[in-house]
Design an enzyme around this catalytic site. Structure first.
Site, mmCIF file in Angstrom:
data_model
loop_
_atom_site.group_PDB
_atom_site.id
_atom_site.type_symbol
_atom_site.label_atom_id
_atom_site.label_comp_id
_atom_site.label_asym_id
_atom_site.label_seq_id
_atom_site.Cartn_x
_atom_site.Cartn_y
_atom_site.Cartn_z
ATOM 1 N N LYS A 23 2.355 7.087 -20.264
ATOM 2 C CA LYS A 23 1.780 6.577 -21.737
ATOM 3 C C LYS A 23 2.387 7.720 -22.087
ATOM 4 O O LYS A 23 3.035 7.000 -23.714
ATOM 5 C CB LYS A 23 0.759 5.996 -21.309
ATOM 6 C CG LYS A 23 0.157 4.410 -20.242
ATOM 7 C CD LYS A 23 -0.991 4.795 -20.497
ATOM 8 C CE LYS A 23 -2.338 5.587 -19.887
ATOM 9 N NZ LYS A 23 -2.155 6.071 -18.577
ATOM 10 N N ARG A 32 -9.114 0.984 -22.242
ATOM 11 C CA ARG A 32 -9.341 1.625 -20.605
ATOM 12 C C ARG A 32 -10.576 0.336 -19.953
ATOM 13 O O ARG A 32 -10.906 0.399 -18.385
ATOM 14 C CB ARG A 32 -9.809 2.429 -19.721
ATOM 15 C CG ARG A 32 -9.001 3.017 -19.873
ATOM 16 C CD ARG A 32 -9.450 4.560 -19.919
ATOM 17 N NE ARG A 32 -8.868 5.925 -19.400
ATOM 18 C CZ ARG A 32 -7.185 6.836 -19.745
ATOM 19 N NH1 ARG A 32 -7.540 6.206 -20.945
ATOM 20 N NH2 ARG A 32 -7.551 7.604 -19.082
ATOM 21 N N ARG A 87 2.069 18.091 -13.489
ATOM 22 C CA ARG A 87 1.816 17.649 -15.405
ATOM 23 C C ARG A 87 1.189 19.057 -15.587
ATOM 24 O O ARG A 87 0.527 19.893 -15.569
ATOM 25 C CB ARG A 87 0.751 17.109 -15.394
ATOM 26 C CG ARG A 87 0.383 16.497 -17.602
ATOM 27 C CD ARG A 87 -0.181 15.408 -17.787
ATOM 28 N NE ARG A 87 -0.943 15.217 -16.702
ATOM 29 C CZ ARG A 87 -1.530 14.255 -17.256
ATOM 30 N NH1 ARG A 87 -0.913 12.987 -18.757
ATOM 31 N NH2 ARG A 87 -2.839 13.828 -17.180
ATOM 32 N N ARG A 93 -4.196 21.104 -16.931
ATOM 33 C CA ARG A 93 -5.579 20.039 -17.487
ATOM 34 C C ARG A 93 -6.398 20.003 -16.348
ATOM 35 O O ARG A 93 -5.957 19.844 -14.926
ATOM 36 C CB ARG A 93 -5.233 19.495 -18.024
ATOM 37 C CG ARG A 93 -5.337 19.133 -19.333
ATOM 38 C CD ARG A 93 -4.800 17.754 -19.874
ATOM 39 N NE ARG A 93 -5.496 15.870 -19.122
ATOM 40 C CZ ARG A 93 -4.777 15.216 -19.311
ATOM 41 N NH1 ARG A 93 -4.022 15.110 -19.861
ATOM 42 N NH2 ARG A 93 -5.592 13.667 -18.582
ATOM 43 N N ARG A 95 -10.085 9.515 -10.454
ATOM 44 C CA ARG A 95 -9.620 8.728 -11.551
ATOM 45 C C ARG A 95 -8.325 7.755 -11.323
ATOM 46 O O ARG A 95 -8.776 6.851 -12.438
ATOM 47 C CB ARG A 95 -8.466 9.860 -12.732
ATOM 48 C CG ARG A 95 -9.624 10.733 -13.726
ATOM 49 C CD ARG A 95 -8.295 12.141 -13.512
ATOM 50 N NE ARG A 95 -7.732 11.491 -14.977
ATOM 51 C CZ ARG A 95 -6.739 12.718 -15.332
ATOM 52 N NH1 ARG A 95 -6.418 13.598 -14.467
ATOM 53 N NH2 ARG A 95 -5.572 11.923 -16.368
HETATM 54 P P1 ADP Z 1 -4.429 10.235 -18.959
HETATM 55 O O1 ADP Z 1 -3.586 10.357 -19.331
HETATM 56 O O2 ADP Z 1 -4.048 10.982 -17.673
HETATM 57 O O3 ADP Z 1 -4.077 8.846 -18.437
HETATM 58 P P2 ADP Z 1 -5.846 10.441 -20.917
HETATM 59 O O4 ADP Z 1 -5.827 12.034 -21.430
HETATM 60 O O5 ADP Z 1 -5.552 8.322 -21.081
HETATM 61 O O6 ADP Z 1 -5.664 10.737 -18.932
HETATM 62 O O7 ADP Z 1 -7.631 9.976 -20.348
HETATM 63 C C1 ADP Z 1 -8.204 11.692 -19.911
HETATM 64 C C2 ADP Z 1 -10.041 11.079 -19.825
HETATM 65 O O8 ADP Z 1 -10.280 10.556 -20.907
HETATM 66 C C3 ADP Z 1 -9.862 9.985 -19.047
HETATM 67 O O9 ADP Z 1 -9.922 10.369 -17.951
HETATM 68 C C4 ADP Z 1 -11.232 9.506 -18.783
HETATM 69 O O10 ADP Z 1 -12.017 10.126 -18.630
HETATM 70 C C5 ADP Z 1 -11.346 10.222 -21.216
HETATM 71 N N1 ADP Z 1 -10.807 8.875 -21.635
HETATM 72 C C6 ADP Z 1 -9.518 8.751 -22.161
HETATM 73 N N2 ADP Z 1 -9.550 7.245 -22.926
HETATM 74 C C7 ADP Z 1 -10.495 6.572 -22.484
HETATM 75 C C8 ADP Z 1 -11.539 5.588 -22.934
HETATM 76 N N3 ADP Z 1 -10.617 4.844 -23.530
HETATM 77 N N4 ADP Z 1 -11.880 4.973 -22.189
HETATM 78 C C9 ADP Z 1 -13.282 5.920 -21.394
HETATM 79 N N5 ADP Z 1 -12.921 7.166 -21.437
HETATM 80 C C10 ADP Z 1 -11.396 8.147 -21.878
HETATM 81 P P1 ADP Z 2 -0.136 9.452 -19.236
HETATM 82 O O1 ADP Z 2 -0.127 10.265 -20.430
HETATM 83 O O2 ADP Z 2 0.646 8.383 -18.498
HETATM 84 O O3 ADP Z 2 -1.418 9.961 -19.075
HETATM 85 P P2 ADP Z 2 1.984 11.352 -18.802
HETATM 86 O O4 ADP Z 2 2.894 11.064 -19.906
HETATM 87 O O5 ADP Z 2 1.740 12.994 -19.221
HETATM 88 O O6 ADP Z 2 1.235 9.973 -18.656
HETATM 89 O O7 ADP Z 2 3.102 11.381 -17.410
HETATM 90 C C1 ADP Z 2 2.257 12.342 -16.557
HETATM 91 C C2 ADP Z 2 3.450 13.496 -16.023
HETATM 92 O O8 ADP Z 2 4.496 12.876 -15.530
HETATM 93 C C3 ADP Z 2 3.484 14.223 -16.781
HETATM 94 O O9 ADP Z 2 3.758 15.236 -16.323
HETATM 95 C C4 ADP Z 2 5.228 13.934 -17.673
HETATM 96 O O10 ADP Z 2 5.401 14.354 -17.829
HETATM 97 C C5 ADP Z 2 5.747 13.513 -16.611
HETATM 98 N N1 ADP Z 2 6.670 11.592 -15.876
HETATM 99 C C6 ADP Z 2 6.241 10.957 -18.019
HETATM 100 N N2 ADP Z 2 7.491 9.802 -17.535
HETATM 101 C C7 ADP Z 2 8.152 10.338 -16.137
HETATM 102 C C8 ADP Z 2 8.563 9.309 -15.421
HETATM 103 N N3 ADP Z 2 9.049 8.393 -16.199
HETATM 104 N N4 ADP Z 2 9.699 9.674 -14.603
HETATM 105 C C9 ADP Z 2 9.144 10.814 -13.924
HETATM 106 N N5 ADP Z 2 8.020 12.299 -14.640
HETATM 107 C C10 ADP Z 2 7.502 11.526 -15.548
#
Ligand code: ADP
Ligand code: ADP
Ligand code: ZN
Length: 217
Positions: A13, A88, A127, A160, A171
């Site tokens: 995302k 979420r 990541r 992280r 998660r």
């Molecule tokens: P990822 O990119 O791996 O999906 P995020 O950076 O979006 O993770 O979120 C990291 C953490 O922040 C989540 O595991 C949760 O604890 C919290 N968080 C983020 N967005 C939300 C939301 N919309 N509602 C509740 N918790 C959230």
């Molecule tokens: P989210 O915001 O949904 O948690 P990220 O954008 O941070 O996810 O991506 C999670 C991990 O996967 C990062 O290390 C990123 O560089 C890698 N990644 C993202 N998109 C792709 C893809 N299409 N193929 C392979 N690796 C990816």
């Protein structure tokens, strides 16, 4: 253009939001980035959120809803925005609907980026994140130009705490229980398009842009 990016943790995302932000010239709003910035600055919200984030649990709905309500009503959001990681939960989606209704506005499209749990685990372990600008990299799939340093702002990259395998398992469980129901929620509103997130980053971006341009028809 008002877009919601749905998908499991590590689905891509944030990576896609950064590319779409350039393409559509609209702000990228990531609740995860905003919460991490609050943790870094030791704000009241940050202190409260940290306990949940470290355990791989969701932060309570009212905290994030409040934050998003303030953010999307700012001036720079008039032309559109990309919501990454919000909503979420169903209550968050309902709260968003209410806020939008009150300002006579609506989301254009919800993109569900689909990736298997196995790939998610691999993506999270590789990541590396920049806690300053929110950029993310992957040690194999999307490495920074200089190892360990953010291409965008030169800050040192980190693994992280919540990307460690024990927390990732939590998660994923939370994603299946609390976030996945949003797929039905937005399908029923005829707003959802599913994108195959297992493809290379540029192909996923291409699919997203063509879906948006095709609209929901
Ligand atoms: P990822 O990119 O791996 O999906 P995020 O950076 O979006 O993770 O979120 C990291 C953490 O922040 C989540 O595991 C949760 O604890 C919290 N968080 C983020 N967005 C939300 C939301 N919309 N509602 C509740 N918790 C959230
Ligand atoms: P989210 O915001 O949904 O948690 P990220 O954008 O941070 O996810 O991506 C999670 C991990 O996967 C990062 O290390 C990123 O560089 C890698 N990644 C993202 N998109 C792709 C893809 N299409 N193929 C392979 N690796 C990816
Ligand atoms: Zn950076």
């Amino acid at each position: 253009m008002k877009i919601i990016l749905l998908g499991g943790p590590g689905a891509g995302k944030g990576t896609q939001a950064k590319l779409l932000k350039e393409h559509y010239n609209v702000p990228h709003i990531s609740t995860g980035d905003i919460l991490r910035a609050n943790i870094k600055q030791n704000t009241e919200l940050g202190i409260e959120a940290k306990n949940y984030i470290d355990q791989g649990l969701l932060v309570p709905d009212e905290l994030v809803v409040h934050l998003i309500e303030n953010r999307i009503t700012e001036d720079d959001c008039k032309k559109g925005y990309i919501l990454d990681g919000f909503p979420r939960t169903i209550p968050q989606a309902e709260a968003l609907d209410k806020v939008l209704e009150s300002i006579n506005d609506q989301i254009d499209i919800v993109l569900n980026i689909e990736v298997s749990d196995d790939s998610i685990v691999k993506r999270m372990s590789g990541r590396r994140a920049c806690l300053k600008c929110g950029a993310t990299y992957h040690i194999d799939n999307n490495p920074p130009k200089v190892e360990g340093i953010c291409d965008v702002c030169g800050t040192e990259l980190v693994l992280r705490d919540d990307d460690k395998p024990e927390t990732v398992a939590n998660r994923l469980r939370v994603y299946h229980e609390e976030t996945k129901p949003l797929i039905d929620y937005y399908t029923n509103k005829n707003m959802l398009v599913t994108i195959d997130g297992s493809r290379p980053i540029d192909d996923v971006t291409h699919d997203i842009i063509s879906s948006i341009e095709r609209g929901l028809n």
